[in-house]
Write a protein that holds these residues in place. Sequence first.
Motif, PDB file in Angstrom:
ATOM      1  N   MET A 366       0.810  -1.225   0.000  1.00  0.00           N
ATOM      2  CA  MET A 366       0.000   0.000   0.000  1.00  0.00           C
ATOM      3  C   MET A 366       0.846   1.279   0.000  1.00  0.00           C
ATOM      4  O   MET A 366       2.035   1.235   0.271  1.00  0.00           O
ATOM      5  CB  MET A 366      -0.948  -0.034   1.206  1.00  0.00           C
ATOM      6  CG  MET A 366      -1.882  -1.248   1.143  1.00  0.00           C
ATOM      7  SD  MET A 366      -2.955  -1.434   2.595  1.00  0.00           S
ATOM      8  CE  MET A 366      -4.128  -0.082   2.353  1.00  0.00           C
ATOM      9  N   PRO A 368       1.115   4.857   1.756  1.00  0.00           N
ATOM     10  CA  PRO A 368       0.639   5.755   2.813  1.00  0.00           C
ATOM     11  C   PRO A 368       0.451   7.188   2.303  1.00  0.00           C
ATOM     12  O   PRO A 368      -0.395   7.923   2.822  1.00  0.00           O
ATOM     13  CB  PRO A 368       1.753   5.690   3.857  1.00  0.00           C
ATOM     14  CG  PRO A 368       2.973   5.252   3.114  1.00  0.00           C
ATOM     15  CD  PRO A 368       2.456   4.333   2.041  1.00  0.00           C
ATOM     16  N   ASN A 393      -7.846   2.984   2.295  1.00  0.00           N
ATOM     17  CA  ASN A 393      -6.480   2.808   2.818  1.00  0.00           C
ATOM     18  C   ASN A 393      -6.447   2.455   4.311  1.00  0.00           C
ATOM     19  O   ASN A 393      -5.768   3.119   5.099  1.00  0.00           O
ATOM     20  CB  ASN A 393      -5.653   4.090   2.565  1.00  0.00           C
ATOM     21  CG  ASN A 393      -5.536   4.398   1.097  1.00  0.00           C
ATOM     22  OD1 ASN A 393      -4.851   3.685   0.359  1.00  0.00           O
ATOM     23  ND2 ASN A 393      -6.230   5.424   0.638  1.00  0.00           N
ATOM     24  N   VAL A 395      -4.931   0.890   6.601  1.00  0.00           N
ATOM     25  CA  VAL A 395      -3.671   0.217   6.932  1.00  0.00           C
ATOM     26  C   VAL A 395      -3.649  -0.330   8.363  1.00  0.00           C
ATOM     27  O   VAL A 395      -3.056  -1.365   8.633  1.00  0.00           O
ATOM     28  CB  VAL A 395      -2.462   1.160   6.712  1.00  0.00           C
ATOM     29  CG1 VAL A 395      -2.238   1.385   5.230  1.00  0.00           C
ATOM     30  CG2 VAL A 395      -2.654   2.474   7.424  1.00  0.00           C
ATOM     31  N   LEU A 405       2.004  -6.184   5.652  1.00  0.00           N
ATOM     32  CA  LEU A 405       1.847  -4.842   5.076  1.00  0.00           C
ATOM     33  C   LEU A 405       3.198  -4.320   4.594  1.00  0.00           C
ATOM     34  O   LEU A 405       4.166  -4.283   5.363  1.00  0.00           O
ATOM     35  CB  LEU A 405       1.270  -3.892   6.135  1.00  0.00           C
ATOM     36  CG  LEU A 405       1.155  -2.423   5.752  1.00  0.00           C
ATOM     37  CD1 LEU A 405       0.117  -2.217   4.646  1.00  0.00           C
ATOM     38  CD2 LEU A 405       0.796  -1.564   6.969  1.00  0.00           C
ATOM     39  N   PHE A 407       4.987  -0.979   2.550  1.00  0.00           N
ATOM     40  CA  PHE A 407       4.750   0.363   2.050  1.00  0.00           C
ATOM     41  C   PHE A 407       5.635   0.667   0.852  1.00  0.00           C
ATOM     42  O   PHE A 407       6.808   0.261   0.794  1.00  0.00           O
ATOM     43  CB  PHE A 407       5.028   1.411   3.137  1.00  0.00           C
ATOM     44  CG  PHE A 407       3.847   1.680   4.031  1.00  0.00           C
ATOM     45  CD1 PHE A 407       2.579   1.212   3.731  1.00  0.00           C
ATOM     46  CD2 PHE A 407       4.022   2.448   5.184  1.00  0.00           C
ATOM     47  CE1 PHE A 407       1.499   1.474   4.562  1.00  0.00           C
ATOM     48  CE2 PHE A 407       2.944   2.715   6.029  1.00  0.00           C
ATOM     49  CZ  PHE A 407       1.690   2.231   5.715  1.00  0.00           C
ATOM     50  N   VAL A 423       0.564   8.862   7.067  1.00  0.00           N
ATOM     51  CA  VAL A 423      -0.135   7.766   7.747  1.00  0.00           C
ATOM     52  C   VAL A 423      -0.178   7.987   9.261  1.00  0.00           C
ATOM     53  O   VAL A 423      -1.131   7.597   9.920  1.00  0.00           O
ATOM     54  CB  VAL A 423       0.482   6.400   7.362  1.00  0.00           C
ATOM     55  CG1 VAL A 423       1.833   6.168   7.982  1.00  0.00           C
ATOM     56  CG2 VAL A 423      -0.446   5.258   7.735  1.00  0.00           C
ATOM     57  N   GLN A 431      -7.010   4.246   9.497  1.00  0.00           N
ATOM     58  CA  GLN A 431      -6.007   4.646   8.499  1.00  0.00           C
ATOM     59  C   GLN A 431      -4.679   5.048   9.126  1.00  0.00           C
ATOM     60  O   GLN A 431      -3.729   5.377   8.435  1.00  0.00           O
ATOM     61  CB  GLN A 431      -6.546   5.852   7.689  1.00  0.00           C
ATOM     62  CG  GLN A 431      -7.848   5.582   6.981  1.00  0.00           C
ATOM     63  CD  GLN A 431      -8.502   6.842   6.453  1.00  0.00           C
ATOM     64  OE1 GLN A 431      -8.429   7.906   7.064  1.00  0.00           O
ATOM     65  NE2 GLN A 431      -9.168   6.721   5.313  1.00  0.00           N
TER      66      GLN A 431
END
Length: 510
Positions: A366, A368, A393, A395, A405, A407, A423, A431
């Motif tokens: 993902m 951020p 999003n 996270v 996860l 980034f 983030v 999030q």
Amino acid sequence: MTHAADSIFENADGHTLGPTDESFDAVAVYEGRIVRIGSDHEVRFLEGVETDVIDCAGRTLLPGFIDAHTHMEVVGRRLLHADLGAATGRGEALDLLRAESSGEWVLGYGYDESTWDDRWYLTRNELDAVSTERPVVAFREDLHTASANSVVLDRYADELPESGVERKRGEPTGVITDDAAEFLRAETAPDRAETKRLVEAARDHAHERGVTGVHDMVRRSHAPAAYRELARDGDLDLRVRLYYWADHLDAIDELGLVTNGGNEYVEVGGVKTFTDGSIGAGTAKLSTPYADRDGTGEWVVPPEELAGIVERATALDLQLAVHAIGDEAIAETLDALPADTALRHRIEHAELLPDDLSAFDAVASMQPNFLRWAREGGLYETRLGDERTAASNRVSDVLDAAVPLAFGSDCMPLDPLYGVQQVVTAPRESQQLSVTEALRAYTSGAAYAGHDEDRLGMIAPGMCADFVILSESPWEVDPSTIAGVEVEMTVVDGEVVHSRVDRSRSGVAF
Ligand SMILES: [Zn+2]
């Protein structure tokens, strides 16, 4: 028998960013690997006459950032052509294009109209005002949308896929999407020598941002050749993991490329494929219609085709990195991916995740930095409405569900600390991450996504000596200023590859 260290970084505020984030003062390096961490006193035992001792002056030392989703060639283009990401309005973007004179084409990259007052794409008429003689193309930040002038539209009238050429009253507006935008990217692609220049510029830029490794997504590009040439000559200084677009599957098969094959610097990641488009272009595939336009987005690679790619890649033992942004695209991708997770298949972007993450059997790769669109008055609010913006999003939910996860920046912009700030200060709890969690996703999380957790992403004996030294502690500054923390020094394989100060005199504090 213990060797004297090649270098010792001492008097640091060191963080291992391991499972329990331990702190240390000093780290010793021998032949590119970390050999000891501990107190200054403990580590100094490894000092020999030849050892380079760097006094970190109490500054924060972390593992080097690994950006799990980059397009380094594009970063290079932005560095060497007009960088429209810096434009705060269309007038400024057009001025930057007018000033671009590096080749036959006038090329600009990275505009983001969602941050401009009028919020509309650059048009043909505006680009005709830049030039009516030279071809002018401005690519939007996500590269799924571009704007072209009349020279381009006339020259390629027969070749541009009609579905991607927007028209008003029969006339092209200059806005080009998806397949047609991809066509223009290919048409403006640099040759091999130029690509090496772009990649080198991007590599230097990455070092300045504290990035020591990237997962680079490549398609019809000379970048893999450029990386391998630089690595062969000992000049790469960046851990590059390559993800080839699915349209290279035949070539990958013929060349016998396999996931994790490669060397210390360049390794094969696997295969990258799209499913949907992007929220910015209104082409991410949603289960319910957009808030500001008709329809639910578009398949770039429809589910039937995705199934074929998954089957083929799996048979070749290749890790998949599947671009899926809308909830519908993510659901289809989870359906298509095999349950066997030894290859650690990944879903790229994953902006609109399913409520229940218990069946999310993939790495969530993902960005951020996309959380900037989730803020009040941001792009998501316009396109998706409040409810879906709030659910974008997620996270924190990803970590709670024990989903791996990673980034990455997608180069919007390539700047881990910017992403960390976004983030840490995200508007909603689902999030938001702590500083430690955010930094882990950009280090050990990304290393895991790249099957590299045994050598990258953490500071521990035996790991590669890749790290960064920051001007201030990201745990201690005001969270809304984390992006302003400077990368003082970047170290790859024990070598200093970026330093804000002149270190020509060895052993001095900076
Ligand atoms: Zn991307």
